[in-house]
Design a protein around this motif. Structure first.
Motif, PDB file in Angstrom:
ATOM      1  N   GLU A   1       0.814  -1.232   0.000  1.00 40.06           N
ATOM      2  CA  GLU A   1       0.000   0.000   0.000  1.00 40.06           C
ATOM      3  C   GLU A   1       0.839   1.270   0.000  1.00 40.06           C
ATOM      4  O   GLU A   1       0.553   2.223   0.725  1.00 40.06           O
ATOM      5  N   GLU A   2       1.881   1.289  -0.832  1.00 33.77           N
ATOM      6  CA  GLU A   2       2.686   2.514  -0.949  1.00 33.77           C
ATOM      7  C   GLU A   2       1.831   3.646  -1.527  1.00 33.77           C
ATOM      8  O   GLU A   2       1.119   3.467  -2.498  1.00 33.77           O
ATOM      9  N   ARG A   3       1.920   4.798  -0.883  1.00 36.47           N
ATOM     10  CA  ARG A   3       1.218   5.995  -1.390  1.00 36.47           C
ATOM     11  C   ARG A   3       2.181   7.173  -1.337  1.00 36.47           C
ATOM     12  O   ARG A   3       2.824   7.405  -0.314  1.00 36.47           O
ATOM     13  N   LEU A   4       2.272   7.918  -2.427  1.00 42.42           N
ATOM     14  CA  LEU A   4       3.107   9.118  -2.445  1.00 42.42           C
ATOM     15  C   LEU A   4       2.243  10.316  -2.082  1.00 42.42           C
ATOM     16  O   LEU A   4       1.153  10.499  -2.635  1.00 42.42           O
ATOM     17  N   LEU A   5       2.689  11.103  -1.126  1.00 46.57           N
ATOM     18  CA  LEU A   5       1.883  12.221  -0.609  1.00 46.57           C
ATOM     19  C   LEU A   5       2.270  13.548  -1.235  1.00 46.57           C
ATOM     20  O   LEU A   5       1.477  14.481  -1.249  1.00 46.57           O
ATOM     21  N   THR A   6       3.515  13.679  -1.686  1.00 46.65           N
ATOM     22  CA  THR A   6       3.985  14.970  -2.204  1.00 46.65           C
ATOM     23  C   THR A   6       4.856  14.729  -3.430  1.00 46.65           C
ATOM     24  O   THR A   6       5.333  13.620  -3.665  1.00 46.65           O
ATOM     25  N   VAL A   7       5.090  15.780  -4.171  1.00 46.92           N
ATOM     26  CA  VAL A   7       6.066  15.751  -5.257  1.00 46.92           C
ATOM     27  C   VAL A   7       6.652  17.149  -5.400  1.00 46.92           C
ATOM     28  O   VAL A   7       5.944  18.142  -5.298  1.00 46.92           O
TER      29      VAL A   7
ATOM     30  N   ILE B   1       2.683  14.440   8.635  1.00 50.07           N
ATOM     31  CA  ILE B   1       4.118  14.303   8.394  1.00 50.07           C
ATOM     32  C   ILE B   1       4.689  15.680   8.085  1.00 50.07           C
ATOM     33  O   ILE B   1       4.124  16.432   7.282  1.00 50.07           O
ATOM     34  N   MET B   2       5.784  16.021   8.739  1.00 47.05           N
ATOM     35  CA  MET B   2       6.507  17.242   8.412  1.00 47.05           C
ATOM     36  C   MET B   2       7.766  16.832   7.652  1.00 47.05           C
ATOM     37  O   MET B   2       8.313  15.749   7.886  1.00 47.05           O
ATOM     38  N   PHE B   3       8.226  17.670   6.750  1.00 46.54           N
ATOM     39  CA  PHE B   3       9.404  17.327   5.948  1.00 46.54           C
ATOM     40  C   PHE B   3      10.058  18.600   5.433  1.00 46.54           C
ATOM     41  O   PHE B   3       9.549  19.700   5.643  1.00 46.54           O
ATOM     42  N   MET B   4      11.179  18.447   4.746  1.00 45.31           N
ATOM     43  CA  MET B   4      11.881  19.578   4.153  1.00 45.31           C
ATOM     44  C   MET B   4      11.591  19.637   2.669  1.00 45.31           C
ATOM     45  O   MET B   4      11.589  18.610   1.992  1.00 45.31           O
ATOM     46  N   ARG B   5      11.351  20.827   2.155  1.00 51.68           N
ATOM     47  CA  ARG B   5      11.233  21.025   0.705  1.00 51.68           C
ATOM     48  C   ARG B   5      12.247  22.082   0.297  1.00 51.68           C
ATOM     49  O   ARG B   5      12.253  23.186   0.842  1.00 51.68           O
ATOM     50  N   GLU B   6      13.103  21.731  -0.652  1.00 54.06           N
ATOM     51  CA  GLU B   6      14.098  22.700  -1.128  1.00 54.06           C
ATOM     52  C   GLU B   6      13.777  23.049  -2.568  1.00 54.06           C
ATOM     53  O   GLU B   6      13.498  22.175  -3.383  1.00 54.06           O
TER      54      GLU B   6
ATOM     55  N   ALA C   1      20.154  28.177  -8.276  1.00 51.27           N
ATOM     56  CA  ALA C   1      21.179  28.861  -7.499  1.00 51.27           C
ATOM     57  C   ALA C   1      20.589  29.563  -6.281  1.00 51.27           C
ATOM     58  O   ALA C   1      21.262  29.741  -5.264  1.00 51.27           O
ATOM     59  N   GLU C   2      19.329  29.971  -6.384  1.00 57.16           N
ATOM     60  CA  GLU C   2      18.693  30.686  -5.268  1.00 57.16           C
ATOM     61  C   GLU C   2      17.885  29.729  -4.394  1.00 57.16           C
ATOM     62  O   GLU C   2      17.085  30.179  -3.567  1.00 57.16           O
ATOM     63  N   GLY C   3      18.047  28.447  -4.587  1.00 56.24           N
ATOM     64  CA  GLY C   3      17.227  27.464  -3.883  1.00 56.24           C
ATOM     65  C   GLY C   3      17.304  27.617  -2.365  1.00 56.24           C
ATOM     66  O   GLY C   3      18.360  27.875  -1.801  1.00 56.24           O
ATOM     67  N   GLN C   4      16.149  27.459  -1.718  1.00 54.24           N
ATOM     68  CA  GLN C   4      16.065  27.584  -0.262  1.00 54.24           C
ATOM     69  C   GLN C   4      15.253  26.430   0.288  1.00 54.24           C
ATOM     70  O   GLN C   4      14.353  25.929  -0.374  1.00 54.24           O
ATOM     71  N   ALA C   5      15.579  26.050   1.506  1.00 58.15           N
ATOM     72  CA  ALA C   5      14.848  24.966   2.161  1.00 58.15           C
ATOM     73  C   ALA C   5      13.772  25.533   3.078  1.00 58.15           C
ATOM     74  O   ALA C   5      13.990  26.549   3.736  1.00 58.15           O
ATOM     75  N   SER C   6      12.618  24.877   3.099  1.00 59.98           N
ATOM     76  CA  SER C   6      11.522  25.244   3.997  1.00 59.98           C
ATOM     77  C   SER C   6      10.935  23.985   4.598  1.00 59.98           C
ATOM     78  O   SER C   6      11.113  22.896   4.062  1.00 59.98           O
ATOM     79  N   LEU C   7      10.229  24.167   5.707  1.00 58.53           N
ATOM     80  CA  LEU C   7       9.525  23.044   6.319  1.00 58.53           C
ATOM     81  C   LEU C   7       8.076  23.040   5.824  1.00 58.53           C
ATOM     82  O   LEU C   7       7.450  24.094   5.722  1.00 58.53           O
ATOM     83  N   TYR C   8       7.565  21.856   5.541  1.00 55.66           N
ATOM     84  CA  TYR C   8       6.184  21.676   5.117  1.00 55.66           C
ATOM     85  C   TYR C   8       5.570  20.567   5.955  1.00 55.66           C
ATOM     86  O   TYR C   8       6.280  19.722   6.497  1.00 55.66           O
ATOM     87  N   SER C   9       4.243  20.575   6.011  1.00 53.65           N
ATOM     88  CA  SER C   9       3.560  19.437   6.613  1.00 53.65           C
ATOM     89  C   SER C   9       2.450  18.992   5.690  1.00 53.65           C
ATOM     90  O   SER C   9       1.933  19.772   4.878  1.00 53.65           O
ATOM     91  N   VAL C  10       2.113  17.714   5.788  1.00 57.63           N
ATOM     92  CA  VAL C  10       1.037  17.153   4.968  1.00 57.63           C
ATOM     93  C   VAL C  10       0.351  16.062   5.782  1.00 57.63           C
ATOM     94  O   VAL C  10       0.991  15.354   6.565  1.00 57.63           O
ATOM     95  N   ASP C  11      -0.962  15.976   5.607  1.00 61.73           N
ATOM     96  CA  ASP C  11      -1.721  14.914   6.255  1.00 61.73           C
ATOM     97  C   ASP C  11      -1.392  13.583   5.574  1.00 61.73           C
ATOM     98  O   ASP C  11      -1.095  13.562   4.377  1.00 61.73           O
ATOM     99  N   ILE C  12      -1.433  12.474   6.299  1.00 62.67           N
ATOM    100  CA  ILE C  12      -1.108  11.199   5.647  1.00 62.67           C
ATOM    101  C   ILE C  12      -2.181  10.794   4.641  1.00 62.67           C
ATOM    102  O   ILE C  12      -1.988   9.849   3.878  1.00 62.67           O
ATOM    103  N   SER C  13      -3.288  11.514   4.600  1.00 70.04           N
ATOM    104  CA  SER C  13      -4.253  11.313   3.519  1.00 70.04           C
ATOM    105  C   SER C  13      -3.753  11.960   2.227  1.00 70.04           C
ATOM    106  O   SER C  13      -4.316  11.737   1.162  1.00 70.04           O
ATOM    107  N   GLY C  14      -2.681  12.761   2.334  1.00 74.23           N
ATOM    108  CA  GLY C  14      -2.177  13.510   1.183  1.00 74.23           C
ATOM    109  C   GLY C  14      -2.786  14.905   1.085  1.00 74.23           C
ATOM    110  O   GLY C  14      -2.381  15.718   0.264  1.00 74.23           O
TER     111      GLY C  14
END
Lengths: 173, 443
Positions: free
Chosen positions: B377-383, B399-404, B408-421
C-alpha cells in the motif's frame, strides 16, 4: 567618484589576497595562475612554485569527478591521482585530507555515505601509488558543500567530486 | 530553569461538571480520521471570556491559537465572528443552539480565562456539538504560568481534536530543525527548536559548524544530531534545557551520522563509515556499549526503530540502488520492503506502528510517501524538485518534511502534509529551515 576609487582599491586588495592565500576549504580556489607575473621568477607559494599548495591545486589538480551515484574512478581521475601521489612523494612534509562530495540528487544521509565511498576510493588509489596511508585521511561532506549551485547536470557533474586538501597541519587521525 | 520544565511543573487540569443536560441521542460532531470528510467542519471559536482584567490580553489570544491549531489540520474551518448571532459573554450562560445552527456552525468552543495574582493563568473551556444540542465531553480547566499561555491554548485544542476525532492529538509539541542561512555553496546551519506552529523559537547551537538532522528523544528533553565540530561528521547528544552537548565519542575517527533514539531513550542507532563502508550500529547511552547490526560492503544508513523497539527499518543499496529494509533490532537477516521504481531513503517508523514514511526519488523528482511496514500500500503524498526527511506528528496523522527549491537561489523550507495527502502547508519558521524532527506530545 571617491567611493568608486575606494571600492576599486579594495577589490585589488581582495584579489591579491585571494591569489596569495590557499583556495578556500571547499576547493573554490581561483583559476588565476598569473600570480607573480612581472617578478621575473618563481615566487615561493605561488602557482609556479612546484612545491606550493597553489601548484598542487591548479597544476597537479586537486579534484576528481565521479559519475552519478558512482564511486569508481574514471581513467581521467586515476591520471589526476597519479599526479597527486607523485606530488605528495616529492613533498613529504605535506599530508592530505580527501573530501568526498555528492550532488544534491539524493538524501542527505545517503549522500554522506556516498561521499565517504568516493573519498575512500581516492585515498585507496593514492596509497596504491605509494603514498603512506598515515598521510591520508578522508571526510565526507555529502551534499553539504556544492561548488556549483545550479540545479542541472552541468553543476551536478562538478559537485560529484573529491577534493584533496594538502597541508602541513592536517591531522591524520 | 528551562522553558519546558518550568511549565511542566505548573500545568494542571481538572474536569468541570457539565451545566447542560446531555442529549440522549448520539453526538454527531465526529470526524473519522481514516475516512475524513472532504468539507472542513464549520467551527465557532469566539474570543474567550476574560474573567478578570488581567486576563484581557490572554483571552483573545488563547482563542486565536486554539482556532489556528484546529483550522490548521484542514479538518475544520472557522466561522467568522461577523456572522455570529449570539456571542459568549459568560462561560456559565446556556448556549443558544438555534443561533449557532442558523449560521451552520457544527462545533462551538467556549472558554474563559482568569489570571491569578501569582502569575498563573487558568483556562476553562467547553465543546458543544451544535447539531445534537449537547456538550461534547465535560468542561475542563487547565492552569499554568502566564508564560505558558500558548501551551495552554494548544492543550485546549488537543482536547477538542481528540474529542472530535477519537484519536491522540499533536498541538502541544515542539519541532527541532536546522535553521539555514546563506547561499547553497556556503550555507550556515544551526539547530533551532520551536513550538510545532513556529512560536517560541530558540537556537540551540551557533552556525560555526555544519549541523545536520536533529532527532528528539522519546521524552523530548534531549536531541541527537550530527555536527562537523571536530572536522568530521560526528553524532552529538544535546540536552535541550541546559543546551549542554557531548559527542558520543569513541568511534576511532570514523564518521558517524544518521542517529535516532530507540523507544527506551537509552539506545541510539546510527551509521558509521570506516574505509568508505557505512554500516549500522547501536550504542547504549548509559554504558557506552556498542553493537554492530550490519556488516555488508554496501551502504546501510538512516535506521529508525519500530515503536515497540523490536525492529529497525533502514536504507541500503545492497541491491544496487537505495531501498528500504526491515531487520530485528539486534541485527541479522533483513527483508526488503520497497519494490517500486526509484530510490528510497530516510524511512521513519510511525508512532502508531502501522506505517513507514520515506523519501523517494524517481524520474528527477522527490516524493514523501508512506507504506505499510511490510511494504504494501505505498502511497506518495507529495512531489517536488526536492522533498526529503519525513518526521511524524505525535499522533501519526501528519508528516513534516523539508522542501528545497531548485537553482542557485534554492532555499529549504519546512512543510507538513496529512497522511491522507491533503492539507499540504508550509510551516512557519523564521528564515529557511531543513531536517525537522517532531517531538512527542509534551507532558
Amino acid at each position: 567618484m571617491m567611493n568608486m576609487k575606494k571600492t576599486a582599491a579594495l577589490l585589488l586588495v581582495a584579489g591579491a589576497l585571494s591569489a596569495c592565500s590557499n583556495a578556500d576549504r571547499f576547493g573554490n580556489g581561483g583559476n588565476g595562475g598569473t600570480n607573480g607575473a612581472g617578478n621575473g621568477g618563481i615566487v615561493a607559494g605561488s602557482v609556479n612554485d612546484p612545491h606550493s599548495v597553489a601548484y598542487f591545486q591548479q597544476t597537479v589538480g586537486d579534484r576528481v569527478l565521479f559519475l552519478v551515484n558512482q564511486s569508481t574512478l574514471t581513467d581521467q581521475g586515476r591520471s589526476v591521482l597519479a599526479g597527486q601521489a607523485q606530488w605528495l612523494s616529492q613533498n613529504p612534509e605535506y599530508t592530505a585530507r580527501v573530501e568526498g562530495h555528492a550532488d544534491e540528487q539524493g538524501t542527505r544521509e545517503y549522500n554522506l555515505a556516498l561521499g565517504a565511498r568516493r573519498a575512500n576510493a581516492v585515498s585507496e588509489y593514492l596509497v596504491s601509488q605509494g603514498v603512506s596511508s598515515a598521510r591520508v585521511n578522508t571526510v565526507s561532506f555529502g551534499k553539504e558543500r556544492p561548488i556549483e549551485i545550479c540545479s542541472s547536470e552541468s553543476c551536478y557533474s562538478q559537485n560529484r567530486r573529491s577534493v584533496t586538501v594538502v597541508g602541513a597541519g592536517i591531522p591524520t587521525s | 530553569m528551562t522553558y519546558m520544565s518550568r511549565i511542566i511543573t505548573r500545568l494542571f487540569a481538572f474536569l468541570i461538571l457539565a451545566v447542560t443536560v446531555s442529549a440522549a441521542h448520539a453526538e454527531r460532531l465526529v470526524i473519522d480520521l481514516s475516512n475524513p470528510r472532504v468539507e472542513p467542519v464549520p467551527l465557532a471559536v469566539p474570543s474567550f471570556v476574560a474573567e478578570n482584567s488581567a486576563a484581557n490580553e490572554y483571552a483573545q489570544q488563547i482563542a486565536q491559537v486554539v482556532a489556528a491549531d484546529l483550522v490548521g489540520t484542514g479538518l475544520f474551518r472557522q466561522v467568522s465572528q461577523d456572522a455570529f448571532i449570539s456571542n459568549i459573554t459568560s462561560f456559565e450562560a446556556p448556549v443558544q443552539y438555534a443561533d449557532w445552527r442558523a449560521i451552520n456552525v457544527e462545533g462551538l468552543i467556549s472558554g474563559a480565562v482568569t489570571v491569578t495574582d501569582d502569575g498563573g493563568v487558568n483556562v476553562k473551556f467547553r465543546v458543544y456539538d451544535i447539531a445534537t444540542g449537547a456538550e461534547l465531553g465535560s468542561g475542563l480547566q487547565l492552569g499554568g504560568t502566564t508564560g505558558s499561555w500558548r501551551r495552554l491554548a494548544h492543550k485546549v485544542a488537543d482536547t477538542v481534536y481528540s474529542r472530535i476525532t477519537g484519536e491522540g492529538a499533536y498541538f502541544d509539541s515542539r519541532v527541532v530543525y536546522v535553521s539555514e542561512a546563506g547561499p547553497k555553496d556556503n550555507r550556515r546551519k544551526r539547530l533551532a527548536v520551536m513550538d510545532y506552529d513556529g512560536a517560541n523559537l530558540q537556537y540551540l547551537t551557533d552556525s560555526s559548524d555544519i549541523v545536520l538532522a536533529p532527532r528528539f528523544s522519546p521524552t523530548g528533553d534531549r536531541v541527537l544530531y550530527t555536527s562537523y565540530e571536530t572536522g568530521t561528521p560526528q553524532v552529538f547528544l544535546l540536552d535541550v534545557g541546559s543546551v549542554q552537548r557531548r559527542a558520543l565519542g569513541g568511534q576511532d575517527g570514523a564518521m558517524t551520522f544518521a542517529p535516532r533514539f530507540g523507544p527506551n531513550g537509552n539506545t541510539v542507532v546510527f551509521s558509521s563509515s570506516t574505509g568508505g563502508n557505512t554500516d549500522i550500529f547501536t550504542v547504549d547511552l548509559r554504558t557506552g556499549a556498542r553493537a554492530r547490526l550490519t556488516s555488508s560492503p554496501s551502504i546501510e544508513t538512516s535506521p529508525s526503530f519500530s515503536p515497540d523497539g523490536s525492529q529497525i527499518v533502514f536504507e541500503s543499496d545492497r541491491s544496487g540502488s537505495p531501498q528500504l529494509y526491515v531487520m530485528s533490532a539486534s541485527g541479522g537477516e533483513a527483508r526488503r520492503i520497497s519494490f517500486g521504481n526509484g530510490r528510497y531513503g530516510t524511512p521513519v517508523w510511525s508512532p502508531r506502528g502501522d506505517l513507514v514514511a520515506f523519501t523517494k526519488q524517481n524520474d528527477g523528482r522527490f516524493h514523501i510517501g508512506v507504506m505499510r511496514t511490510d511494504g504494501s500500500e505505498e502511497r506518495l503524498l507529495t512531489v517536488s524538485f526536492l522533498d526529503e526527511g519525513p518526521t511524524w506528528s505525535p499522533n501519526g496523522r501528519v508528516i513534516m518534511f523539508m522542501r528545497e527549491t531548485s537553482g542557485a537561489e534554492g532555499q529549504a523550507s519546512l512543510y507538513s502534509v496529512d497522511i491522507s495527502g491533503r492539507n499540504l502547508r508550509r510551516v512557519n519558521t523564521e528564515g529557511s529551515g531543513s531536517d525537522p524532527a517532531w517531538s512527542p506530545l509534551l507532558p
